[in-house]
Scaffold this active site. Structure first.
Site, PDB file in Angstrom:
ATOM      1  N   CYS A  22       5.934  -3.939   1.750  1.00 25.89           N
ATOM      2  CA  CYS A  22       5.807  -3.915   3.225  1.00 25.89           C
ATOM      3  C   CYS A  22       4.587  -4.701   3.701  1.00 25.89           C
ATOM      4  O   CYS A  22       4.715  -5.813   4.196  1.00 25.89           O
ATOM      5  CB  CYS A  22       5.732  -2.476   3.749  1.00 25.89           C
ATOM      6  SG  CYS A  22       7.268  -1.533   3.626  1.00 25.89           S
ATOM      7  N   ARG A  23       3.413  -4.115   3.559  1.00 22.96           N
ATOM      8  CA  ARG A  23       2.221  -4.696   4.177  1.00 22.96           C
ATOM      9  C   ARG A  23       1.711  -5.966   3.517  1.00 22.96           C
ATOM     10  O   ARG A  23       1.471  -6.972   4.185  1.00 22.96           O
ATOM     11  CB  ARG A  23       1.102  -3.652   4.229  1.00 22.96           C
ATOM     12  CG  ARG A  23       1.427  -2.472   5.105  1.00 22.96           C
ATOM     13  CD  ARG A  23       0.412  -1.354   4.936  1.00 22.96           C
ATOM     14  NE  ARG A  23       0.514  -0.762   3.609  1.00 22.96           N
ATOM     15  CZ  ARG A  23      -0.353   0.112   3.103  1.00 22.96           C
ATOM     16  NH1 ARG A  23      -1.400   0.488   3.828  1.00 22.96           N
ATOM     17  NH2 ARG A  23      -0.185   0.631   1.895  1.00 22.96           N
ATOM     18  N   ASP A 156       0.547   2.289   6.405  1.00 26.33           N
ATOM     19  CA  ASP A 156       1.793   2.065   5.674  1.00 26.33           C
ATOM     20  C   ASP A 156       2.972   2.467   6.565  1.00 26.33           C
ATOM     21  O   ASP A 156       3.082   3.623   6.960  1.00 26.33           O
ATOM     22  CB  ASP A 156       1.802   2.901   4.393  1.00 26.33           C
ATOM     23  CG  ASP A 156       2.924   2.520   3.444  1.00 26.33           C
ATOM     24  OD1 ASP A 156       3.894   1.859   3.881  1.00 26.33           O
ATOM     25  OD2 ASP A 156       2.830   2.889   2.263  1.00 26.33           O
TER      26      ASP A 156
END
Length: 194
Positions: A22-23, A156
């Protein structure tokens, strides 16, 4: 223009999060876009990795190795013309040697990097003595007077909704611009000092 000792050298930047789905791959893609828009892409080596996706001994093996980015993150990023193409991989001892900047998305990422470095050093792997000077929080590069004043971590978004992915993109847009500005200013200062 990134340089060392007067010789032209690519500036290497590694983005780190938990699972690298994701990040950190988003930070990698956003920063690539920022440097491409500045026509400086040939002066950078940009990558991302994770700290195992929650596996306690991730420096031995990682849950998400080889996985593409989270489909929700891909969808949110593509609306901004940001394309996530990397595959998940864990941080390695070589990363601590090879990258100029190692940027964690949150404090847990920073702590995990240090735990891994200690483990690798105990197993006889080469860990640079100064690696900690390379490890920083991504939010260090946010505009201190802007909309994200006081934010220290990129949260997150994995267990949240669409707004979480949008917030990650907003934070990374701002921080990646700040990072490029910092690198340019650092290089100007190095030239002036030589």
């Amino acid at each position: 223009m990134p340089s060392t000792n007067g010789a032209s050298k690519k500036c290497s930047v590694l983005f780190v999060c938990l699972g690298n789905i994701c990040r950190s791959p988003t930070a990698e893609a956003v920063f690539k876009k920022v440097v491409e828009q500045a026509n400086e892409q040939d002066q950078f080596l940009i990558d991302s990795c994770g700290t195992g996706g929650g596996n306690p001994d991730w420096y031995s093996w990682s849950y998400h190795t080889g996985d593409p980015s989270d489909r929700r993150m891909i969808a949110s990023a593509s609306k901004r013309n940001v394309h996530l193409t990397s595959r998940s991989r864990p941080l390695t001892p070589e990363d601590l040697q090879n990258f100029d900047y190692i940027l964690g998305m949150d404090y847990e990422n920073i702590a995990a990097i240090q735990v891994a470095a200690d483990y690798w050093a105990s197993k006889g792997k080469t860990v640079p003595k100064d690696y900690r000077s390379k490890v920083q929080l991504m939010c260090k590069y946010l505009d201190k007077d802007g909309a994200f004043k006081g934010i220290t971590e990129v949260p997150d978004p994995y267990y949240g909704g669409t707004k979480g992915f949008e917030l990650v993109l907003d934070l990374l847009d701002d921080a990646c611009e700040g990072l490029l500005t910092h690198i340019r200013e650092r290089d100007v200062a190095k030239v002036a000092a030589s």
